[in-house]
Design a protein around this motif. Structure first.
Motif, short mmCIF file in Angstrom:
data_model
loop_
_atom_site.label_atom_id
_atom_site.label_comp_id
_atom_site.label_asym_id
_atom_site.label_seq_id
_atom_site.Cartn_x
_atom_site.Cartn_y
_atom_site.Cartn_z
N ASP A 148 6.60 42.92 -56.80
CA ASP A 148 6.98 42.36 -55.50
C ASP A 148 7.09 43.52 -54.52
OD1 ASP A 148 7.55 39.42 -56.10
OD2 ASP A 148 8.76 40.41 -57.62
N ILE A 149 6.01 43.80 -53.82
CA ILE A 149 5.94 44.97 -52.94
C ILE A 149 6.21 44.54 -51.50
CG2 ILE A 149 4.45 46.84 -52.12
CD1 ILE A 149 2.81 46.36 -54.77
N ARG A 150 7.14 45.25 -50.86
CA ARG A 150 7.50 44.93 -49.49
C ARG A 150 7.35 46.18 -48.62
NH1 ARG A 150 6.73 40.98 -51.73
NH2 ARG A 150 8.14 39.21 -52.12
N PHE A 151 6.92 45.99 -47.37
CA PHE A 151 6.73 47.17 -46.51
C PHE A 151 6.98 46.83 -45.05
CE2 PHE A 151 2.53 45.18 -46.88
CZ PHE A 151 2.02 45.23 -45.60
N ILE A 152 7.19 47.89 -44.27
CA ILE A 152 7.36 47.81 -42.82
C ILE A 152 6.22 48.61 -42.19
CG2 ILE A 152 8.84 48.38 -40.86
CD1 ILE A 152 11.23 48.28 -42.81
N TYR A 153 5.61 48.06 -41.17
CA TYR A 153 4.46 48.73 -40.57
C TYR A 153 4.54 48.71 -39.05
CZ TYR A 153 2.62 44.03 -39.62
OH TYR A 153 2.46 42.74 -39.17
N VAL A 154 3.79 49.60 -38.42
CA VAL A 154 3.65 49.58 -36.97
C VAL A 154 2.17 49.35 -36.65
CG1 VAL A 154 3.40 52.11 -36.82
CG2 VAL A 154 4.12 50.81 -34.81
N ALA A 155 1.93 48.48 -35.68
CA ALA A 155 0.56 48.13 -35.28
C ALA A 155 0.16 48.95 -34.05
CB ALA A 155 0.50 46.63 -34.96
N PRO A 156 -1.10 48.88 -33.62
CA PRO A 156 -1.52 49.57 -32.40
C PRO A 156 -0.73 49.09 -31.19
CG PRO A 156 -3.43 48.87 -33.66
CD PRO A 156 -2.24 48.23 -34.31
N LEU A 157 -0.55 49.94 -30.21
CA LEU A 157 0.27 49.64 -29.04
C LEU A 157 -0.17 48.36 -28.34
CD1 LEU A 157 2.49 50.46 -27.04
CD2 LEU A 157 0.80 51.90 -25.88
N ASN A 158 -1.49 48.13 -28.24
CA ASN A 158 -1.94 46.95 -27.48
C ASN A 158 -1.50 45.62 -28.12
OD1 ASN A 158 -3.69 46.91 -29.64
ND2 ASN A 158 -5.55 47.22 -28.43
N ASN A 159 -1.14 45.65 -29.41
CA ASN A 159 -0.60 44.44 -30.03
C ASN A 159 0.71 44.01 -29.37
OD1 ASN A 159 -2.65 44.67 -31.98
ND2 ASN A 159 -1.31 43.81 -33.55
N TYR A 160 1.50 44.99 -28.97
CA TYR A 160 2.81 44.71 -28.39
C TYR A 160 2.72 44.43 -26.89
CZ TYR A 160 3.97 46.82 -32.86
OH TYR A 160 4.02 47.10 -34.21
N LEU A 161 1.58 44.75 -26.28
CA LEU A 161 1.40 44.52 -24.85
C LEU A 161 0.53 43.30 -24.57
CD1 LEU A 161 0.72 48.22 -23.71
CD2 LEU A 161 2.90 46.97 -23.71
N SER A 162 0.05 42.67 -25.63
CA SER A 162 -0.85 41.53 -25.47
C SER A 162 -0.15 40.35 -24.81
CB SER A 162 -1.37 41.09 -26.84
OG SER A 162 -2.14 39.91 -26.73
N LEU A 163 -0.93 39.56 -24.06
CA LEU A 163 -0.39 38.35 -23.46
C LEU A 163 -0.02 37.31 -24.51
CD1 LEU A 163 -2.85 37.85 -20.45
CD2 LEU A 163 -0.48 38.66 -20.35
N TRP A 164 -0.68 37.39 -25.66
CA TRP A 164 -0.47 36.39 -26.69
C TRP A 164 0.26 36.99 -27.89
CZ3 TRP A 164 -4.94 37.03 -23.90
CH2 TRP A 164 -5.24 35.98 -23.01
N LYS A 165 1.09 36.19 -28.50
CA LYS A 165 1.87 36.62 -29.65
C LYS A 165 0.94 36.96 -30.81
CE LYS A 165 5.50 35.06 -32.83
NZ LYS A 165 6.24 36.34 -32.80
N LYS A 166 1.16 38.11 -31.42
CA LYS A 166 0.36 38.54 -32.56
C LYS A 166 1.09 38.24 -33.87
CE LYS A 166 -2.90 40.52 -30.06
NZ LYS A 166 -4.32 40.10 -30.07
N GLU A 167 0.34 38.19 -34.94
CA GLU A 167 0.96 38.03 -36.25
C GLU A 167 1.91 39.20 -36.52
OE1 GLU A 167 0.78 35.61 -38.48
OE2 GLU A 167 -0.50 34.40 -37.19
N ASP A 168 3.07 38.89 -37.10
CA ASP A 168 4.04 39.96 -37.38
C ASP A 168 4.33 40.11 -38.87
OD1 ASP A 168 5.54 37.70 -37.83
OD2 ASP A 168 6.98 38.06 -36.22
N THR A 169 3.47 39.50 -39.69
CA THR A 169 3.62 39.58 -41.15
C THR A 169 2.24 39.74 -41.79
OG1 THR A 169 5.54 38.10 -41.07
CG2 THR A 169 4.51 38.43 -43.21
N ILE A 170 2.16 40.59 -42.78
CA ILE A 170 0.94 40.76 -43.57
C ILE A 170 1.25 40.37 -45.01
CG2 ILE A 170 -0.73 42.42 -44.49
CD1 ILE A 170 -0.33 44.06 -41.93
#
Length: 247
Positions: free
Chosen positions: A40-62
């Motif tokens: 059961d592997i769990r992790f925290i990640y950071v996405a590219p900056l434009n994901n957080y500036l997008s007009l639309w909500k991005k997936e926040d789980t992989i």
């Protein structure tokens, strides 16, 4: 370990993210795995900056699953927001004795605040409810994993109530426990692996012990502290990972 590291690297390349921390979160972290136990592997990640500036909500789980590996990661924003709510899963990730990717240096203050400033009340109610729900499931289905989870939740609750240094490892929790014994753990492991239990009355006794403990503990839960998670610090961590400055 190489197999897991390869899988984490593949996730980074496929999803164009950077993994800041990765750990084991299941029975292997509890020291209660069998030959058939998955990872059961769990992790925290950071996405590219434009994901957080997008007009639309991005997936926040992989997520990625197969017969042997159950992998789930949270975006840094999701993880930090949940930290502000004293999320129990994140609490256990920070406690895991099996770490596949060490916590990014800039994120060390997250672990510190999770283990020191979390709401004892939130954690205690979580483990109390987990124990009760699994006792009910055990009563109906008689599936070993439910009793295992009920005892584990009770041990975690006992630890939270007594404000002791925290761990996920069941053997350590048993040694510290004033309620459960090493014999309880041994019978529980035999039950989990499907071995014949010679002392058959012991399992109903263990069920009763969990029920009695939870009933007695519930009165003290309301008195536990709410927690003092520093939300400004969490926001600063978020901005740092994005390479931008806050206010």
């Amino acid at each position: 370990m190489n197999r897991i590291e390869d899988m984490l690297t593949t996730i980074e390349l496929t999803h164009k993210v950077k993994i800041l921390y990765a750990c084991e979160a299941g029975s292997r972290a509890y020291g209660f795995a069998t030959e058939d136990s998955d990872y059961d592997i769990r992790f925290i990640y950071v996405a590219p900056l434009n994901n957080y500036l997008s007009l639309w909500k991005k997936e926040d789980t992989i997520t990625q699953q197969d017969d042997m590996y159950d992998i789930q990661g949270w975006d840094i924003k999701k993880a930090l927001l949940l930290a502000g709510k004293s999320n129990p899963s994140l609490y256990e990730w920070m406690l895991s004795p099996i770490v596949y990717r060490e916590l990014d240096f800039a994120m060390l203050s997250l672990k510190d605040t999770v283990l020191k400033d979390y709401s004892s009340k939130v954690l205690a109610f979580h483990y109390a409810n987990m124990a009760k729900n699994n006792l009910q499931a055990w009563s109906k289905k008689n599936v070993a994993s439910h009793l295992v989870h009920a005892v584990r939740a009770s041990l975690m609750l006992e630890q939270v109530i007594h404000h002791e240094p925290v761990t996920l490892e069941l053997e350590v929790l048993i040694k510290k426990s004033k309620t459960f014994t090493k014999e309880d753990l041994s019978h529980l492991f035999s039950l989990k692996t499907g071995e014949e239990i010679t002392d058959k009355p012991h399992i109903p006794q263990l069920f009763t012990k969990v029920s009695t403990f939870i009933h007695a503990a519930e009165e003290s839960l309301i008195l536990l502290k709410e927690g003092t998670v520093n939300r400004n610090m969490l926001e600063d961590l978020f901005f740092q990972q994005l390479g931008i400055e806050g206010e």
